[in-house]
Design an enzyme around this catalytic site. Structure first.
Site, PDB file in Angstrom:
ATOM      1  N   THR A 149      91.584 -35.371  35.421  1.00  0.00           N
ATOM      2  CA  THR A 149      91.832 -36.649  34.730  1.00  0.00           C
ATOM      3  C   THR A 149      91.944 -36.438  33.218  1.00  0.00           C
ATOM      4  N   GLY A 150      91.756 -35.221  32.763  1.00  0.00           N
ATOM      5  CA  GLY A 150      91.792 -34.958  31.319  1.00  0.00           C
ATOM      6  C   GLY A 150      93.184 -34.623  30.828  1.00  0.00           C
ATOM      7  N   MET A 151      93.271 -34.262  29.545  1.00  0.00           N
ATOM      8  CA  MET A 151      94.590 -34.023  28.945  1.00  0.00           C
ATOM      9  C   MET A 151      95.297 -32.852  29.616  1.00  0.00           C
TER      10      MET A 151
ATOM     11  N   ALA B 119      89.131 -20.906  28.590  1.00  0.00           N
ATOM     12  CA  ALA B 119      88.152 -20.766  27.505  1.00  0.00           C
ATOM     13  C   ALA B 119      88.688 -21.563  26.314  1.00  0.00           C
ATOM     14  N   SER B 120      88.487 -21.048  25.108  1.00  0.00           N
ATOM     15  CA  SER B 120      88.963 -21.749  23.899  1.00  0.00           C
ATOM     16  C   SER B 120      88.942 -20.769  22.737  1.00  0.00           C
ATOM     17  N   SER B 121      89.839 -20.952  21.792  1.00  0.00           N
ATOM     18  CA  SER B 121      89.924 -20.001  20.661  1.00  0.00           C
ATOM     19  C   SER B 121      88.706 -20.113  19.744  1.00  0.00           C
ATOM     20  N   CYS B 122      87.841 -21.117  19.996  1.00  0.00           N
ATOM     21  CA  CYS B 122      86.642 -21.221  19.149  1.00  0.00           C
ATOM     22  C   CYS B 122      85.617 -20.160  19.524  1.00  0.00           C
TER      23      CYS B 122
ATOM     24  N   TYR C   8      79.245 -24.793  22.296  1.00  0.00           N
ATOM     25  CA  TYR C   8      80.432 -24.814  23.173  1.00  0.00           C
ATOM     26  C   TYR C   8      80.966 -23.402  23.341  1.00  0.00           C
TER      27      TYR C   8
ATOM     28  N   LYS D 290      81.448 -21.064  26.723  1.00  0.00           N
ATOM     29  CA  LYS D 290      82.773 -20.576  27.106  1.00  0.00           C
ATOM     30  C   LYS D 290      82.762 -19.058  27.265  1.00  0.00           C
TER      31      LYS D 290
ATOM     32  N   PRO E 259      92.990 -20.669  25.149  1.00  0.00           N
ATOM     33  CA  PRO E 259      93.941 -21.558  24.483  1.00  0.00           C
ATOM     34  C   PRO E 259      93.553 -21.792  23.029  1.00  0.00           C
ATOM     35  N   CYS E 260      94.570 -21.918  22.170  1.00  0.00           N
ATOM     36  CA  CYS E 260      94.317 -22.407  20.815  1.00  0.00           C
ATOM     37  C   CYS E 260      94.042 -23.912  20.921  1.00  0.00           C
ATOM     38  N   ASN E 261      93.906 -24.593  19.799  1.00  0.00           N
ATOM     39  CA  ASN E 261      93.731 -26.051  19.846  1.00  0.00           C
ATOM     40  C   ASN E 261      94.940 -26.685  20.539  1.00  0.00           C
TER      41      ASN E 261
ATOM     42  N   HIS F 176      90.079 -34.514  18.449  1.00  0.00           N
ATOM     43  CA  HIS F 176      90.475 -33.370  17.633  1.00  0.00           C
ATOM     44  C   HIS F 176      91.378 -33.853  16.503  1.00  0.00           C
TER      45      HIS F 176
ATOM     46  N   LYS G 217      94.930 -42.473  12.731  1.00  0.00           N
ATOM     47  CA  LYS G 217      94.681 -42.952  11.363  1.00  0.00           C
ATOM     48  C   LYS G 217      95.970 -43.357  10.662  1.00  0.00           C
TER      49      LYS G 217
HETATM   50  N1  LIG Z   1      91.746 -29.917  23.878  1.00  0.00           N
HETATM   51  C1  LIG Z   1      91.734 -28.781  23.210  1.00  0.00           C
HETATM   52  O1  LIG Z   1      92.042 -28.699  22.006  1.00  0.00           O
HETATM   53  C2  LIG Z   1      91.326 -27.509  23.913  1.00  0.00           C
HETATM   54  C3  LIG Z   1      91.474 -26.296  23.243  1.00  0.00           C
HETATM   55  C4  LIG Z   1      91.089 -25.119  23.888  1.00  0.00           C
HETATM   56  C5  LIG Z   1      90.562 -25.168  25.164  1.00  0.00           C
HETATM   57  N2  LIG Z   1      90.430 -26.349  25.795  1.00  0.00           N
HETATM   58  C6  LIG Z   1      89.860 -26.337  27.143  1.00  0.00           C
HETATM   59  O2  LIG Z   1      90.807 -26.869  28.056  1.00  0.00           O
HETATM   60  C7  LIG Z   1      90.131 -27.575  29.102  1.00  0.00           C
HETATM   61  C8  LIG Z   1      90.672 -28.990  29.203  1.00  0.00           C
HETATM   62  O3  LIG Z   1      90.515 -29.620  27.972  1.00  0.00           O
HETATM   63  P1  LIG Z   1      91.076 -31.109  27.769  1.00  0.00           P
HETATM   64  O4  LIG Z   1      91.606 -31.190  26.390  1.00  0.00           O
HETATM   65  O5  LIG Z   1      91.944 -31.473  28.926  1.00  0.00           O
HETATM   66  O6  LIG Z   1      89.724 -31.954  27.849  1.00  0.00           O
HETATM   67  P2  LIG Z   1      89.520 -33.471  28.280  1.00  0.00           P
HETATM   68  O7  LIG Z   1      90.768 -34.242  28.092  1.00  0.00           O
HETATM   69  O8  LIG Z   1      88.266 -33.916  27.620  1.00  0.00           O
HETATM   70  O9  LIG Z   1      89.267 -33.365  29.875  1.00  0.00           O
HETATM   71  C9  LIG Z   1      88.068 -32.803  30.350  1.00  0.00           C
HETATM   72  C10 LIG Z   1      88.016 -33.091  31.827  1.00  0.00           C
HETATM   73  O10 LIG Z   1      86.821 -32.547  32.380  1.00  0.00           O
HETATM   74  C11 LIG Z   1      86.225 -33.566  33.168  1.00  0.00           C
HETATM   75  N3  LIG Z   1      84.776 -33.415  33.287  1.00  0.00           N
HETATM   76  C12 LIG Z   1      83.875 -33.233  32.290  1.00  0.00           C
HETATM   77  N4  LIG Z   1      82.632 -33.187  32.800  1.00  0.00           N
HETATM   78  C13 LIG Z   1      82.749 -33.366  34.150  1.00  0.00           C
HETATM   79  C14 LIG Z   1      81.833 -33.426  35.233  1.00  0.00           C
HETATM   80  N5  LIG Z   1      80.523 -33.303  35.027  1.00  0.00           N
HETATM   81  N6  LIG Z   1      82.316 -33.610  36.472  1.00  0.00           N
HETATM   82  C15 LIG Z   1      83.639 -33.748  36.694  1.00  0.00           C
HETATM   83  N7  LIG Z   1      84.576 -33.699  35.718  1.00  0.00           N
HETATM   84  C16 LIG Z   1      84.116 -33.515  34.463  1.00  0.00           C
HETATM   85  C17 LIG Z   1      86.571 -34.859  32.454  1.00  0.00           C
HETATM   86  O11 LIG Z   1      86.358 -35.953  33.297  1.00  0.00           O
HETATM   87  P3  LIG Z   1      85.922 -37.367  32.638  1.00  0.00           P
HETATM   88  O12 LIG Z   1      87.183 -37.884  32.009  1.00  0.00           O
HETATM   89  O13 LIG Z   1      85.433 -38.183  33.775  1.00  0.00           O
HETATM   90  O14 LIG Z   1      84.858 -37.060  31.614  1.00  0.00           O
HETATM   91  C18 LIG Z   1      88.026 -34.596  32.133  1.00  0.00           C
HETATM   92  O15 LIG Z   1      88.843 -34.824  33.252  1.00  0.00           O
HETATM   93  C19 LIG Z   1      88.649 -27.526  28.763  1.00  0.00           C
HETATM   94  O16 LIG Z   1      88.050 -26.450  29.491  1.00  0.00           O
HETATM   95  C20 LIG Z   1      88.633 -27.195  27.283  1.00  0.00           C
HETATM   96  O17 LIG Z   1      87.453 -26.477  26.934  1.00  0.00           O
HETATM   97  C21 LIG Z   1      90.798 -27.529  25.216  1.00  0.00           C
HETATM   98  C1  LIG Z   2      89.684 -26.334  20.188  1.00  0.00           C
HETATM   99  C2  LIG Z   2      88.518 -27.114  19.615  1.00  0.00           C
HETATM  100  O1  LIG Z   2      88.346 -26.757  18.240  1.00  0.00           O
HETATM  101  C3  LIG Z   2      87.273 -27.500  17.653  1.00  0.00           C
HETATM  102  O2  LIG Z   2      87.133 -27.065  16.306  1.00  0.00           O
HETATM  103  P1  LIG Z   2      88.154 -27.574  15.203  1.00  0.00           P
HETATM  104  O3  LIG Z   2      89.465 -26.948  15.398  1.00  0.00           O
HETATM  105  O4  LIG Z   2      87.485 -27.382  13.878  1.00  0.00           O
HETATM  106  O5  LIG Z   2      88.165 -29.131  15.563  1.00  0.00           O
HETATM  107  P2  LIG Z   2      89.003 -30.358  15.007  1.00  0.00           P
HETATM  108  O6  LIG Z   2      88.176 -31.570  15.176  1.00  0.00           O
HETATM  109  O7  LIG Z   2      90.339 -30.327  15.672  1.00  0.00           O
HETATM  110  O8  LIG Z   2      89.088 -30.117  13.396  1.00  0.00           O
HETATM  111  C4  LIG Z   2      90.089 -29.322  12.855  1.00  0.00           C
HETATM  112  C5  LIG Z   2      90.054 -29.332  11.356  1.00  0.00           C
HETATM  113  O9  LIG Z   2      90.672 -30.572  10.929  1.00  0.00           O
HETATM  114  C6  LIG Z   2      89.950 -31.125   9.840  1.00  0.00           C
HETATM  115  N1  LIG Z   2      90.157 -32.567   9.841  1.00  0.00           N
HETATM  116  C7  LIG Z   2      90.734 -33.283   8.850  1.00  0.00           C
HETATM  117  N2  LIG Z   2      90.753 -34.588   9.135  1.00  0.00           N
HETATM  118  C8  LIG Z   2      90.185 -34.705  10.391  1.00  0.00           C
HETATM  119  C9  LIG Z   2      89.935 -35.810  11.233  1.00  0.00           C
HETATM  120  O10 LIG Z   2      90.186 -36.992  10.908  1.00  0.00           O
HETATM  121  N3  LIG Z   2      89.381 -35.551  12.455  1.00  0.00           N
HETATM  122  C10 LIG Z   2      89.084 -34.271  12.852  1.00  0.00           C
HETATM  123  N4  LIG Z   2      88.553 -34.069  14.086  1.00  0.00           N
HETATM  124  N5  LIG Z   2      89.289 -33.170  12.054  1.00  0.00           N
HETATM  125  C11 LIG Z   2      89.824 -33.415  10.837  1.00  0.00           C
HETATM  126  C12 LIG Z   2      88.504 -30.707  10.091  1.00  0.00           C
HETATM  127  O11 LIG Z   2      87.794 -30.743   8.845  1.00  0.00           O
HETATM  128  C13 LIG Z   2      88.683 -29.282  10.627  1.00  0.00           C
HETATM  129  O12 LIG Z   2      88.825 -28.399   9.544  1.00  0.00           O
HETATM  130  C14 LIG Z   2      85.960 -27.213  18.320  1.00  0.00           C
HETATM  131  O13 LIG Z   2      84.951 -28.020  17.729  1.00  0.00           O
HETATM  132  C15 LIG Z   2      86.078 -27.506  19.797  1.00  0.00           C
HETATM  133  O14 LIG Z   2      84.918 -27.021  20.423  1.00  0.00           O
HETATM  134  C16 LIG Z   2      87.286 -26.839  20.408  1.00  0.00           C
HETATM  135  O15 LIG Z   2      87.093 -25.450  20.453  1.00  0.00           O
END
Ligand SMILES: NC(=O)c1ccc[n+]([C@@H]2O[C@H](COP(=O)([O-])OP(=O)(O)OC[C@H]3O[C@@H](n4cnc5c(N)ncnc54)[C@H](OP(=O)(O)O)[C@@H]3O)[C@@H](O)[C@H]2O)c1
Ligand SMILES: C[C@@H]1O[C@H](OP(=O)(O)OP(=O)(O)OC[C@H]2O[C@@H](n3cnc4c(=O)[nH]c(N)nc43)[C@H](O)[C@@H]2O)[C@@H](O)[C@H](O)[C@@H]1O
Length: 313
Positions: free
Chosen positions: A16-18, A109-112, A139, A143, A167-169, A183, A191
Site C-alpha cells: 500500500t506504500g509508494m 535497504a536505503s542509501s542512508c 533506521y 536496514k 535505493p537512493c532517496n 521526504h 509547500k
Molecule cells: N521513500 C524513500 O525515499 C526510500 C528511499 C530508500 C529506501 N526506501 C525503502 O523502500 C521501501 C518502501 O518505501 P516507501 O517509500 O514505499 O514507504 P511507504 O510509502 O511509507 O510504505 C511503507 C509500507 O510499509 C507498510 N508497513 C509498515 N509497517 C507495517 C506493518 N507493521 N505491517 C504491514 N505493513 C507495514 C506500510 O503500510 P501502512 O501504510 O499501513 O503503514 C506501507 O505500505 C522501504 O523499505 C524503505 O525503507 C525508501
Molecule cells: C531515504 C531517506 O533519507 C532520509 O534522509 P534525508 O535524505 O536527509 O531526508 P529528507 O527529509 O528527504 O531531507 C533531505 C534534505 O532536504 C532538506 N530539506 C529542506 N527543506 C525540507 C523540507 O521541507 N522537508 C524535508 N523533509 N527536508 C527538507 C533537509 O534539511 C535535508 O538536508 C532518511 O531520514 C530516511 O531514513 C531515508 O533513508
C-alpha cells in the site's frame, strides 16, 4: 501475463506504500499473481502471523518493501521506533520467506546506510566503513542488520536466493505528502503548491540549501526492481539503485517552482535539520545490468504534482 523470469506468486510487502503501488502499476506485473496484503490483513510485526501467511500462500518471489519510512524530521523524532520496527519487519519477512521455500527474496535497504561525510559516490564496498549519519542512525542500523541477515541466509540456503538493493532517496506517485513525516521532494511540492494557492511571497527551505541529494522517481525505481527480478541470476548480491548524480536542496526547490509555475522567493531556516551534506550512490553495478531511468527530474516532478493534485481533491 507476467514477463518471463518473474516467478509467481509474487508477494510485495508494503504494497500500500509508494514503492508497492508503483510496482502494482508496472506493466510487467499487470496480470501477475500478486500478493499485497495491507497492514489490516497482515501486520508484519507479528512473526507468527507472517509465518502462517507465507506457509499458506507459498510465494515464489518476495519483494520486501514494507518499512517504517520517513524523512529526516520523522527519523530524528523516533530513532528507537525506526530501529525496532524495521528490524522486526525485516527479520519476520525474510526468515518466514526462507522457511516457506521462496525461490527469490529481494530486500530493500536505503542509501542512508552508508557512512556520513563522504563526498565521493557511495559504492557498495563502502558499507560499514565509517560512522553513520546521526539523524537516521536507528533506521540505518535496522536496514544494515536486515541486509546482513538476507546475505547470511542466502549463503546458508540451497532453495532460496536472497539479494538486497540500496535505493537512493525516492519520490513520486503515491508519495507521503504529510509535512511531519515526508521526504524533501513531496515536502517541496506541498509547500510550493500552498504558496501558489495562498499567494505567499516566500517558501521556507530547511538549512542553507547547499546540502545535496539524489532523488529517483519511484516509477523508475519500480522498473529497476522488475529488471532485477527478470535478471536475478545476473544481479549482484548487493546493488545500489539510483541516478549516480545529485542536485542541491536549493536546486530542487527551484526546479519544483519552475514546474509548478511559482514565481515567489525562498528563505532559509538555519535552525532546521540538514542531515548528510551529500548522499549519492555509485551506479556502476546497475549500469552493468543495462538499466537506466526513463524520466528526468522535471518530468518526474510534473507527474508527481499531477498525482498530488488528483489525490488532494
Ligand atoms: N521513500 C524513500 O525515499 C526510500 C528511499 C530508500 C529506501 N526506501 C525503502 O523502500 C521501501 C518502501 O518505501 P516507501 O517509500 O514505499 O514507504 P511507504 O510509502 O511509507 O510504505 C511503507 C509500507 O510499509 C507498510 N508497513 C509498515 N509497517 C507495517 C506493518 N507493521 N505491517 C504491514 N505493513 C507495514 C506500510 O503500510 P501502512 O501504510 O499501513 O503503514 C506501507 O505500505 C522501504 O523499505 C524503505 O525503507 C525508501
Ligand atoms: C531515504 C531517506 O533519507 C532520509 O534522509 P534525508 O535524505 O536527509 O531526508 P529528507 O527529509 O528527504 O531531507 C533531505 C534534505 O532536504 C532538506 N530539506 C529542506 N527543506 C525540507 C523540507 O521541507 N522537508 C524535508 N523533509 N527536508 C527538507 C533537509 O534539511 C535535508 O538536508 C532518511 O531520514 C530516511 O531514513 C531515508 O533513508
Amino acid at each position: 501475463m507476467a514477463a518471463s523470469g518473474l516467478l509467481e506468486p509474487i508477494l510485495v510487502t508494503g504494497g500500500t506504500g509508494m514503492v508497492g503501488q508503483n510496482l502494482r502499476e508496472h506493466p510487467a506485473l499487470s496480470g501477475a499473481r500478486l500478493l499485497m496484503p495491507g497492514r489490516a490483513e497482515l501486520d508484519l510485526r507479528d512473526a507468527a502471523a507472517v509465518r502462517a501467511y507465507m506457509q499458506l500462500h507459498r510465494p515464489a518471489t518476495v519483494i520486501h518493501a514494507a518499512g517504517k519510512v520517513g524523512g529526516i524530521q520523522a527519523n530524528m523524532r523516533d530513532p528507537a521506533g525506526f530501529l525496532i520496527e524495521n528490524l522486526d519487519l525485516g527479520r519476520n519477512v525474510i526468515t518466514a520467506a526462507v522457511e516457506a521455500g521462496a525461490s527469490v527474496v529481494l530486500n530493500l535497504a536505503s542509501s542512508c546506510i552508508y557512512p556520513r561525510d563522504r563526498t565521493t559516490l557511495l559504492r557498495e564496498e563502502d558499507l560499514l566503513t565509517g560512522p553513520l549519519e546521526p539523524t537516521n542512525e536507528g533506521y540505518a542500523l535496522a536496514k544494515i542488520a536486515v541486509l546482513k541477515l538476507a546475505a547470511y541466509l542466502d549463503a546458508a540456503s540451497e532453495a532460496t536466493s536472497l539479494k538486497s538493493v540500496i535505493p537512493c532517496n525516492l519520490f513520486g506517485r503515491h508519495d507521503n505528502f504529510k509535512p511531519a513525516s515526508s521526504h524533501l521532494l513531496p515536502a517541496i511540492i506541498q509547500k510550493v503548491h500552498g504558496a501558489i494557492q495562498t499567494g505567499a511571497e516566500s517558501v521556507e527551505i530547511w538549512g542553507d540549501g547547499t546540502a545535496r541529494r539524489e532523488f529517483l522517481f519511484a516509477t523508475d525505481f519500480a522498473d529497476a526492481v522488475v529488471h532485477c527480478l527478470q535478471n536475478f541470476d545476473a544481479m549482484p548480491d548487493l546493488m545500489n539503485i539510483g541516478l549516480g548524480f545529485d542536485y542541491s536542496i536549493n536546486e530542487y526547490y527551484q526546479t519544483v517552482a519552475d514546474v509548478l509555475g511559482y514565481a515567489g522567493g525562498f528563505h532559509h531556516d538555519l535552525d532546521r535539520p540538514v542531515g548528510m551534506a551529500r548522499k549519492v550512490v555509485d551506479v556502476s553495478r546497475l549500469d552493468a545490468m543495462g538499466w537506466k531511468p526513463r524520466h528526468d527530474l522535471k518530468q518526474a516532478v510534473g507527474l508527481t504534482y499531477e498525482f498530488f493534485l488528483r489525490s488532494a481533491v
